[in-house]
Design an enzyme around this catalytic site. Structure first.
Site, short mmCIF file in Angstrom:
data_model
loop_
_atom_site.label_atom_id
_atom_site.label_comp_id
_atom_site.label_asym_id
_atom_site.label_seq_id
_atom_site.Cartn_x
_atom_site.Cartn_y
_atom_site.Cartn_z
N ASN A 9 4.03 -0.52 -0.49
CA ASN A 9 3.18 0.08 -1.11
C ASN A 9 3.01 1.68 -0.59
OD1 ASN A 9 1.01 1.57 -2.56
ND2 ASN A 9 -0.63 0.14 -2.09
N TRP A 10 3.70 2.62 -1.30
CA TRP A 10 3.65 3.81 -0.26
C TRP A 10 2.47 4.64 -0.57
CZ3 TRP A 10 9.46 5.75 -1.43
CH2 TRP A 10 10.38 4.71 -0.83
N LYS A 11 1.57 4.39 -1.34
CA LYS A 11 0.46 4.83 -1.60
C LYS A 11 0.51 6.75 -1.87
CE LYS A 11 -1.94 1.53 0.95
NZ LYS A 11 -3.30 1.16 1.72
N HIS A 97 -5.44 -2.39 -7.18
CA HIS A 97 -5.34 -2.29 -5.77
C HIS A 97 -6.77 -2.08 -5.27
CE1 HIS A 97 -4.52 -0.54 -1.74
NE2 HIS A 97 -3.66 -1.25 -1.92
N GLU A 99 -7.79 0.08 -3.47
CA GLU A 99 -8.14 1.54 -3.40
C GLU A 99 -8.54 2.08 -4.55
OE1 GLU A 99 -4.63 2.65 -1.06
OE2 GLU A 99 -5.61 1.65 0.63
N GLU A 169 -5.53 -9.21 -0.58
CA GLU A 169 -5.83 -8.23 0.45
C GLU A 169 -7.17 -8.09 0.68
OE1 GLU A 169 -2.12 -5.32 0.10
OE2 GLU A 169 -3.52 -4.88 -1.39
N GLY A 175 -5.29 -1.12 6.15
CA GLY A 175 -5.02 0.29 7.04
C GLY A 175 -6.03 0.34 8.10
N SER A 215 -2.54 -4.63 6.77
CA SER A 215 -2.16 -4.48 8.25
C SER A 215 -1.13 -5.45 8.49
CB SER A 215 -3.23 -4.37 9.28
OG SER A 215 -4.21 -3.40 8.91
N GLY A 236 1.63 -1.87 3.29
CA GLY A 236 1.28 -0.37 3.31
C GLY A 236 1.83 0.50 4.27
P1 PGA Z 1 -1.91 -1.52 4.93
O1 PGA Z 1 -1.92 -1.33 3.50
O2 PGA Z 1 -0.55 -2.45 5.13
O3 PGA Z 1 -1.59 -0.32 5.29
O4 PGA Z 1 -2.98 -2.34 5.56
C1 PGA Z 1 -1.60 -2.72 2.53
C2 PGA Z 1 -2.22 -2.19 1.18
O5 PGA Z 1 -2.93 -1.39 0.75
O6 PGA Z 1 -1.54 -2.69 0.09
#
Ligand code: PGA
Length: 253
Positions: A9-11, A97, A99, A169, A175, A215, A236
Protein backbone atom coordinates in the site's frame (compact mmCIF):
# COMPACT_ATOMS: atom_id res chain seq x y z
CA UNK A 1 -4.99 -24.28 0.46
CA UNK A 2 -4.62 -20.55 0.91
CA UNK A 3 -1.99 -19.10 -1.39
CA UNK A 4 0.07 -16.45 0.42
CA UNK A 5 -0.64 -12.88 -0.64
CA UNK A 6 1.57 -9.83 -0.18
CA UNK A 7 0.17 -6.40 -1.03
CA UNK A 8 2.00 -3.08 -0.95
CA UNK A 9 0.00 0.00 0.00
CA UNK A 10 1.90 3.02 -1.28
CA UNK A 11 -0.56 5.44 0.35
CA UNK A 12 -0.08 9.09 -0.78
CA UNK A 13 3.53 8.58 -1.89
CA UNK A 14 5.59 8.47 -5.12
CA UNK A 15 5.27 10.60 -8.27
CA UNK A 16 4.85 9.83 -11.96
CA UNK A 17 8.47 8.69 -12.33
CA UNK A 18 9.11 7.00 -9.02
CA UNK A 19 5.83 5.04 -9.10
CA UNK A 20 6.76 3.42 -12.42
CA UNK A 21 10.38 2.90 -11.37
CA UNK A 22 9.34 1.30 -8.10
CA UNK A 23 6.91 -1.02 -9.86
CA UNK A 24 9.54 -2.04 -12.41
CA UNK A 25 12.16 -2.62 -9.72
CA UNK A 26 9.74 -4.87 -7.82
CA UNK A 27 8.96 -6.83 -10.97
CA UNK A 28 12.58 -7.36 -11.93
CA UNK A 29 13.67 -8.39 -8.44
CA UNK A 30 10.73 -10.65 -7.75
CA UNK A 31 10.47 -12.33 -11.13
CA UNK A 32 11.64 -15.67 -9.79
CA UNK A 33 9.51 -15.78 -6.68
CA UNK A 34 6.21 -14.11 -7.44
CA UNK A 35 3.55 -15.87 -9.45
CA UNK A 36 3.29 -19.52 -8.67
CA UNK A 37 3.91 -19.56 -4.96
CA UNK A 38 2.78 -16.14 -3.76
CA UNK A 39 0.28 -13.61 -5.05
CA UNK A 40 1.59 -10.04 -5.11
CA UNK A 41 -0.18 -6.71 -5.60
CA UNK A 42 0.82 -3.07 -5.42
CA UNK A 43 -1.61 -0.26 -4.62
CA UNK A 44 -0.35 3.07 -6.00
CA UNK A 45 -2.22 6.37 -5.74
CA UNK A 46 -5.15 6.69 -8.19
CA UNK A 47 -3.32 9.03 -10.56
CA UNK A 48 -0.47 6.56 -11.13
CA UNK A 49 -2.59 3.40 -11.40
CA UNK A 50 -2.65 3.36 -15.16
CA UNK A 51 1.07 4.01 -15.60
CA UNK A 52 1.93 1.30 -13.08
CA UNK A 53 -0.51 -1.15 -14.65
CA UNK A 54 1.11 -0.58 -18.04
CA UNK A 55 4.63 -0.83 -16.61
CA UNK A 56 4.02 -4.25 -15.05
CA UNK A 57 1.52 -5.67 -17.51
CA UNK A 58 3.77 -8.56 -18.51
CA UNK A 59 4.35 -9.67 -14.91
CA UNK A 60 2.13 -11.67 -12.58
CA UNK A 61 1.99 -8.76 -10.13
CA UNK A 62 -1.50 -7.32 -9.80
CA UNK A 63 -2.49 -3.72 -9.23
CA UNK A 64 -4.96 -2.51 -6.64
CA UNK A 65 -6.57 0.82 -5.79
CA UNK A 66 -6.50 2.28 -2.30
CA UNK A 67 -10.19 3.18 -2.26
CA UNK A 68 -13.27 3.53 -4.50
CA UNK A 69 -16.74 5.05 -4.42
CA UNK A 70 -19.79 2.82 -4.32
CA UNK A 71 -21.91 4.50 -7.00
CA UNK A 72 -21.42 3.37 -10.60
CA UNK A 73 -21.29 6.83 -12.22
CA UNK A 74 -22.79 10.29 -12.08
CA UNK A 75 -22.50 13.51 -10.15
CA UNK A 76 -20.00 12.47 -7.47
CA UNK A 77 -17.23 15.03 -7.87
CA UNK A 78 -13.80 13.69 -7.10
CA UNK A 79 -14.85 10.06 -6.76
CA UNK A 80 -13.74 6.94 -8.68
CA UNK A 81 -16.00 3.96 -9.40
CA UNK A 82 -15.30 0.23 -9.48
CA UNK A 83 -15.90 0.12 -13.24
CA UNK A 84 -13.31 2.86 -13.82
CA UNK A 85 -10.77 0.89 -11.80
CA UNK A 86 -11.61 -2.31 -13.62
CA UNK A 87 -11.37 -0.47 -16.94
CA UNK A 88 -7.72 0.44 -16.37
CA UNK A 89 -6.72 -3.02 -15.23
CA UNK A 90 -7.06 -2.94 -11.45
CA UNK A 91 -7.71 -6.30 -9.82
CA UNK A 92 -7.95 -5.32 -6.14
CA UNK A 93 -9.24 -2.45 -4.05
CA UNK A 94 -8.55 -1.65 -0.41
CA UNK A 95 -11.74 -0.87 1.54
CA UNK A 96 -11.87 0.65 5.01
CA UNK A 97 -8.16 1.15 5.48
CA UNK A 98 -7.56 2.57 8.97
CA UNK A 99 -6.47 5.93 7.55
CA UNK A 100 -9.78 6.18 5.71
CA UNK A 101 -11.62 5.22 8.89
CA UNK A 102 -9.72 7.43 11.30
CA UNK A 103 -8.32 10.30 9.23
CA UNK A 104 -11.08 10.68 6.63
CA UNK A 105 -13.89 9.50 8.94
CA UNK A 106 -15.36 6.55 7.03
CA UNK A 107 -17.86 4.45 8.96
CA UNK A 108 -18.75 0.77 8.67
CA UNK A 109 -21.90 1.47 6.65
CA UNK A 110 -20.02 3.33 3.91
CA UNK A 111 -17.26 0.72 3.91
CA UNK A 112 -19.87 -2.02 3.45
CA UNK A 113 -21.24 -0.20 0.40
CA UNK A 114 -17.72 0.05 -1.00
CA UNK A 115 -16.99 -3.67 -0.47
CA UNK A 116 -20.32 -4.55 -2.10
CA UNK A 117 -19.70 -2.21 -5.06
CA UNK A 118 -16.18 -3.55 -5.53
CA UNK A 119 -17.45 -7.12 -5.81
CA UNK A 120 -20.31 -6.15 -8.13
CA UNK A 121 -17.82 -4.29 -10.31
CA UNK A 122 -15.54 -7.32 -10.61
CA UNK A 123 -12.83 -6.16 -8.21
CA UNK A 124 -11.41 -8.14 -5.30
CA UNK A 125 -11.84 -6.04 -2.16
CA UNK A 126 -9.32 -6.12 0.68
CA UNK A 127 -11.39 -5.21 3.73
CA UNK A 128 -9.18 -3.74 6.47
CA UNK A 129 -10.11 -3.97 10.15
CA UNK A 130 -8.29 -3.24 13.38
CA UNK A 131 -8.55 -1.66 16.80
CA UNK A 132 -7.14 1.60 18.15
CA UNK A 133 -4.60 1.51 20.97
CA UNK A 134 -7.16 2.65 23.55
CA UNK A 135 -9.55 -0.05 22.37
CA UNK A 136 -6.87 -2.73 22.83
CA UNK A 137 -6.00 -1.34 26.25
CA UNK A 138 -9.68 -1.45 27.22
CA UNK A 139 -9.87 -5.12 26.08
CA UNK A 140 -12.18 -4.19 23.24
CA UNK A 141 -10.19 -5.73 20.37
CA UNK A 142 -12.61 -8.65 19.88
CA UNK A 143 -15.64 -6.39 20.03
CA UNK A 144 -14.24 -3.84 17.56
CA UNK A 145 -12.93 -6.36 15.03
CA UNK A 146 -16.16 -8.40 15.21
CA UNK A 147 -18.24 -5.29 14.61
CA UNK A 148 -16.08 -4.12 11.70
CA UNK A 149 -16.26 -7.53 10.01
CA UNK A 150 -20.00 -8.10 10.57
CA UNK A 151 -20.87 -4.60 9.37
CA UNK A 152 -18.29 -4.57 6.58
CA UNK A 153 -19.61 -7.81 5.08
CA UNK A 154 -23.31 -7.19 5.84
CA UNK A 155 -25.71 -8.42 3.18
CA UNK A 156 -23.11 -10.36 1.20
CA UNK A 157 -23.75 -13.98 0.25
CA UNK A 158 -21.14 -16.65 0.84
CA UNK A 159 -20.31 -16.62 -2.89
CA UNK A 160 -19.67 -12.88 -2.83
CA UNK A 161 -17.64 -13.02 0.37
CA UNK A 162 -15.32 -15.53 -1.24
CA UNK A 163 -14.03 -12.62 -3.39
CA UNK A 164 -12.91 -10.77 -0.25
CA UNK A 165 -9.48 -10.72 1.36
CA UNK A 166 -9.42 -9.51 4.95
CA UNK A 167 -6.58 -7.54 6.49
CA UNK A 168 -6.13 -7.25 10.23
CA UNK A 169 -4.19 -4.06 10.90
CA UNK A 170 -4.06 -2.93 14.52
CA UNK A 171 -4.14 0.86 14.21
CA UNK A 172 -1.47 1.28 16.88
CA UNK A 173 0.96 -0.74 14.75
CA UNK A 174 0.50 1.18 11.49
CA UNK A 175 3.46 3.37 10.59
CA UNK A 176 4.59 3.45 14.20
CA UNK A 177 7.35 0.84 14.16
CA UNK A 178 5.34 -1.09 16.76
CA UNK A 179 4.28 -4.49 15.44
CA UNK A 180 1.81 -6.82 17.04
CA UNK A 181 3.73 -9.86 18.23
CA UNK A 182 3.11 -12.89 16.02
CA UNK A 183 1.08 -14.34 18.92
CA UNK A 184 -1.07 -11.21 19.27
CA UNK A 185 -1.70 -11.18 15.53
CA UNK A 186 -2.44 -14.92 15.38
CA UNK A 187 -4.95 -14.57 18.21
CA UNK A 188 -6.98 -11.99 16.26
CA UNK A 189 -6.63 -13.86 12.96
CA UNK A 190 -7.98 -17.02 14.61
CA UNK A 191 -10.84 -14.99 16.06
CA UNK A 192 -11.66 -13.64 12.59
CA UNK A 193 -11.58 -17.12 11.04
CA UNK A 194 -13.88 -18.42 13.77
CA UNK A 195 -16.24 -15.52 13.18
CA UNK A 196 -16.37 -16.27 9.43
CA UNK A 197 -17.19 -19.90 10.18
CA UNK A 198 -20.07 -18.71 12.36
CA UNK A 199 -21.31 -16.12 9.85
CA UNK A 200 -20.92 -18.35 6.76
CA UNK A 201 -19.43 -21.83 6.96
CA UNK A 202 -16.19 -23.57 7.82
CA UNK A 203 -15.27 -24.08 4.16
CA UNK A 204 -15.35 -20.33 3.49
CA UNK A 205 -13.50 -19.66 6.74
CA UNK A 206 -10.72 -22.03 5.70
CA UNK A 207 -10.47 -20.62 2.16
CA UNK A 208 -10.51 -16.88 2.84
CA UNK A 209 -7.19 -15.08 3.16
CA UNK A 210 -6.49 -12.95 6.20
CA UNK A 211 -3.48 -10.62 5.86
CA UNK A 212 -1.65 -8.94 8.71
CA UNK A 213 -0.57 -5.31 8.40
CA UNK A 214 1.20 -2.83 10.66
CA UNK A 215 4.93 -2.09 10.47
CA UNK A 216 5.74 -5.25 8.53
CA UNK A 217 9.45 -5.27 7.65
CA UNK A 218 11.86 -7.80 6.14
CA UNK A 219 12.97 -8.63 9.69
CA UNK A 220 9.55 -9.61 11.08
CA UNK A 221 7.77 -10.94 7.97
CA UNK A 222 8.82 -14.58 8.23
CA UNK A 223 7.79 -14.93 11.86
CA UNK A 224 4.40 -13.36 11.17
CA UNK A 225 3.92 -15.62 8.14
CA UNK A 226 4.75 -18.62 10.32
CA UNK A 227 1.47 -18.24 12.21
CA UNK A 228 -1.29 -20.66 11.24
CA UNK A 229 -3.92 -18.07 10.40
CA UNK A 230 -1.72 -15.38 8.83
CA UNK A 231 -2.00 -15.84 5.07
CA UNK A 232 -0.18 -12.79 3.86
CA UNK A 233 0.94 -9.26 4.60
CA UNK A 234 -0.33 -5.76 3.83
CA UNK A 235 2.76 -3.59 3.76
CA UNK A 236 2.85 0.20 3.92
CA UNK A 237 6.18 1.96 4.47
CA UNK A 238 8.39 -0.99 3.54
CA UNK A 239 6.59 -1.43 0.21
CA UNK A 240 8.09 1.87 -0.98
CA UNK A 241 11.52 0.27 -1.06
CA UNK A 242 11.81 -2.42 -3.75
CA UNK A 243 14.48 -4.42 -1.90
CA UNK A 244 12.50 -4.45 1.34
CA UNK A 245 9.25 -5.32 -0.39
CA UNK A 246 10.88 -8.15 -2.33
CA UNK A 247 12.48 -9.48 0.87
CA UNK A 248 9.00 -9.51 2.43
CA UNK A 249 7.58 -11.37 -0.58
CA UNK A 250 10.43 -13.86 -0.22
CA UNK A 251 9.55 -14.39 3.44
CA UNK A 252 5.98 -15.23 2.43
CA UNK A 253 6.89 -17.97 -0.04
P1 PGA B 1 2.86 0.30 7.60
O1 PGA B 1 1.39 0.47 6.98
O2 PGA B 1 3.43 -0.98 7.04
O3 PGA B 1 3.62 1.52 7.16
O4 PGA B 1 2.69 0.22 9.09
C1 PGA B 1 0.55 -0.64 6.81
C2 PGA B 1 -0.76 -0.20 6.23
O5 PGA B 1 -1.24 0.89 6.57
O6 PGA B 1 -1.36 -0.92 5.41
Amino acid sequence: MRKPFVAGNWKMNTDSHSSVNLAKAIVSASVEIAGESVAVAVCPPFVYLQAVTTAISTSSIAVGAQDLYYEQKGAFTGEISASMLKDIGCAYCLCGHSERRHVIGEQDELINKKVTAAISGGLLPILCVGELLEERQANKTTEVVTRQIKNGLAGLSVEKVSAVTLAYEPVWAIGTGLTATPQQAQEVHALIRGLLAEMYDSHLAEEIRILYGGSVKPGNAAELMGQRDIDGLLVGGASLNADDFVAIIQAAV
